[in-house]
Structures are given as C-alpha cells and as structure tokens.
Design a protein around this motif. Structure first.
Motif, mmCIF file in Angstrom:
data_model
loop_
_atom_site.group_PDB
_atom_site.id
_atom_site.type_symbol
_atom_site.label_atom_id
_atom_site.label_comp_id
_atom_site.label_asym_id
_atom_site.label_seq_id
_atom_site.Cartn_x
_atom_site.Cartn_y
_atom_site.Cartn_z
ATOM 1 N N GLY A 42 0.781 -1.226 0.000
ATOM 2 C CA GLY A 42 0.000 0.000 0.000
ATOM 3 C C GLY A 42 0.814 1.279 0.000
ATOM 4 N N ALA A 43 2.061 1.203 0.418
ATOM 5 C CA ALA A 43 2.872 2.416 0.520
ATOM 6 C C ALA A 43 4.030 2.426 -0.478
ATOM 7 C CB ALA A 43 3.405 2.565 1.937
ATOM 8 N N PHE A 44 4.918 1.442 -0.384
ATOM 9 C CA PHE A 44 6.135 1.446 -1.196
ATOM 10 C C PHE A 44 6.242 0.157 -2.004
ATOM 11 C CE2 PHE A 44 6.852 3.939 2.659
ATOM 12 C CZ PHE A 44 6.992 5.186 2.074
ATOM 13 N N PRO A 45 6.322 0.279 -3.319
ATOM 14 C CA PRO A 45 6.298 -0.919 -4.180
ATOM 15 C C PRO A 45 7.570 -1.748 -4.074
ATOM 16 C CG PRO A 45 6.751 1.021 -5.487
ATOM 17 C CD PRO A 45 6.440 1.508 -4.095
ATOM 18 N N PRO A 46 7.445 -3.017 -4.418
ATOM 19 C CA PRO A 46 8.633 -3.880 -4.441
ATOM 20 C C PRO A 46 9.572 -3.475 -5.573
ATOM 21 C CG PRO A 46 6.712 -5.065 -5.264
ATOM 22 C CD PRO A 46 6.225 -3.733 -4.792
ATOM 23 N N LEU A 68 16.420 10.312 -9.484
ATOM 24 C CA LEU A 68 16.761 11.733 -9.572
ATOM 25 C C LEU A 68 15.613 12.651 -9.162
ATOM 26 C CD1 LEU A 68 18.705 11.805 -12.959
ATOM 27 C CD2 LEU A 68 19.654 12.335 -10.710
ATOM 28 N N GLN A 69 14.408 12.388 -9.700
ATOM 29 C CA GLN A 69 13.272 13.301 -9.510
ATOM 30 C C GLN A 69 12.296 12.864 -8.425
ATOM 31 O OE1 GLN A 69 11.741 15.303 -13.262
ATOM 32 N NE2 GLN A 69 12.067 13.208 -14.005
ATOM 33 N N GLY A 70 12.406 11.616 -7.986
ATOM 34 C CA GLY A 70 11.438 11.090 -7.041
ATOM 35 C C GLY A 70 10.188 10.636 -7.776
ATOM 36 N N LEU A 71 9.194 10.214 -7.010
ATOM 37 C CA LEU A 71 7.945 9.729 -7.585
ATOM 38 C C LEU A 71 6.837 9.959 -6.573
ATOM 39 C CD1 LEU A 71 6.588 8.154 -9.950
ATOM 40 C CD2 LEU A 71 7.095 6.063 -8.683
ATOM 41 N N SER A 72 5.800 10.644 -7.007
ATOM 42 C CA SER A 72 4.660 10.855 -6.116
ATOM 43 C C SER A 72 3.385 10.580 -6.888
ATOM 44 C CB SER A 72 4.659 12.273 -5.554
ATOM 45 O OG SER A 72 4.540 13.212 -6.604
ATOM 46 N N GLY A 73 2.352 10.296 -6.165
ATOM 47 C CA GLY A 73 1.078 9.968 -6.787
ATOM 48 C C GLY A 73 0.891 8.466 -6.814
ATOM 49 N N PRO A 74 -0.348 8.043 -6.921
ATOM 50 C CA PRO A 74 -0.632 6.611 -6.880
ATOM 51 C C PRO A 74 -0.066 5.884 -8.105
ATOM 52 C CG PRO A 74 -2.614 7.854 -7.432
ATOM 53 C CD PRO A 74 -1.556 8.852 -7.107
ATOM 54 N N ILE A 75 0.431 4.678 -7.866
ATOM 55 C CA ILE A 75 0.906 3.811 -8.939
ATOM 56 C C ILE A 75 0.400 2.394 -8.673
ATOM 57 C CG2 ILE A 75 2.999 5.167 -9.393
ATOM 58 C CD1 ILE A 75 4.562 2.827 -8.016
ATOM 59 N N THR A 76 0.422 1.588 -9.712
ATOM 60 C CA THR A 76 0.111 0.172 -9.581
ATOM 61 C C THR A 76 1.362 -0.605 -9.950
ATOM 62 O OG1 THR A 76 -2.199 0.539 -10.146
ATOM 63 C CG2 THR A 76 -1.375 -1.705 -10.369
ATOM 64 N N SER A 77 1.721 -1.553 -9.125
ATOM 65 C CA SER A 77 2.884 -2.397 -9.378
ATOM 66 C C SER A 77 2.520 -3.822 -8.990
ATOM 67 C CB SER A 77 4.087 -1.914 -8.570
ATOM 68 O OG SER A 77 5.207 -2.740 -8.781
ATOM 69 N N SER A 83 0.676 4.199 -2.722
ATOM 70 C CA SER A 83 0.510 5.652 -2.682
ATOM 71 C C SER A 83 1.572 6.338 -1.833
ATOM 72 C CB SER A 83 -0.882 6.011 -2.178
ATOM 73 O OG SER A 83 -1.074 5.483 -0.875
ATOM 74 N N GLY A 84 2.711 5.717 -1.680
ATOM 75 C CA GLY A 84 3.799 6.332 -0.929
ATOM 76 C C GLY A 84 4.441 7.460 -1.711
#
Length: 150
Positions: A42-46, A68-77, A83-84
């Motif tokens: 739910g927070a940080f993807p594998p 480099l830029q980071g990642l925000s916003g919901p993703i599916t993995s 959503s971390g």
C-alpha cells in the motif's frame, strides 16, 4: 601477461567497489522498500521486478528519473496499488552513486536479477540529469505511464 592480470584485478576491484557503494546507498532505500526489496504493501512498491521495467524501451531512463526526480502519486505495481512518496535523490546523490545503487538493485535485489554487473553507467545518469535540468524530460509519474509496469 602481468599487464592483463593487473587489468583484470583492477576491473574486478572496480566492480566490487561499485557493488559496495550501491549496497551502502541501498541502505537508505531499504527503509521504505525493505532490505529484501519486497516493499511495504500500500505504501512502497517492491523493487524485485525492476528488470522487467529496465528492459523496456525507456525503462532505463525511467528508473534513473525516479531516483533523480522522485515519484509521487498513486501507482500500480504487480497488480497492487501504492501511494507512498519517494523523495528526489538528485540533489544529494552523485551520478556514480545513482548508477551504483540502481545496478545493485538490478543485479542483487531483483528476482530474477540482470546478468550484467553494470547495466547503468554514470554517463547514463548524467544524460538523464541534464535532460531534467533542461526541462526536456517529463516527471517520473508521466514516464511510468508509457511503460508496461509489472
């Protein structure tokens, strides 16, 4: 013959140093993605399936961009929603450190791992960093949408 032996030893030492640097830098990543790279539901993807992303067109650039830029916003993995928030490490890590940590993940944490011991070079990171600085590269979240994420 001696020259060849010294050259091989030097190359091996260089790869070992890169692996150790990547492993040390990964200690920061493991706070969220865990030492195994399995992530936190739910927070940080594998990170274990990153070779699947790396091998796609634009995948290498995307992985470098995320660090480099980071990642925000919901993703599916791997079929799960996350959503971390991943901070941008571009300001605090050198191109060499970013290449080393990504290579460590791709060749030591991933399952199955990539065979190549250095799939990402310092120059690869430098090129992506320059594109970001010039405003010629989209944010990581946008780059991800162009890939087939595992």
């Amino acid at each position: 013959m001696l020259c060849t032996a010294v050259s091989v030893l030097s190359f091996s030492t260089s790869l070992y140093a890169e692996d150790q640097s990547g492993k040390q830098t990964f200690a920061t990543c493991s706070a969220c993605h865990l030492a195994t790279g399995e992530g936190i539901p739910g927070a940080f993807p594998p990170l274990t399936k990153l070779p699947d992303i790396f091998e796609q067109e634009g995948g290498k650039q995307y992985l470098i961009s995320v660090v480099l830029q980071g990642l925000s916003g919901p993703i599916t993995s791997q079929g799960n929603a996350f959503s971390g928030y991943m901070q941008a490490f571009g300001p605090s890590l050198s191109d060499s450190e970013i290449a080393s940590v990504l290579n460590y993940v791709l060749t030591n944490v991933a399952k199955p791992s990539l065979d190549d011991s250095s799939p990402i070079s310092e120059n690869d990171v430098s090129i992506v960093r320059a594109k970001i600085a010039q405003g010629a590269l989209a944010k990581s979240h946008t780059l991800r949408k162009a890939l087939t994420a595992p």
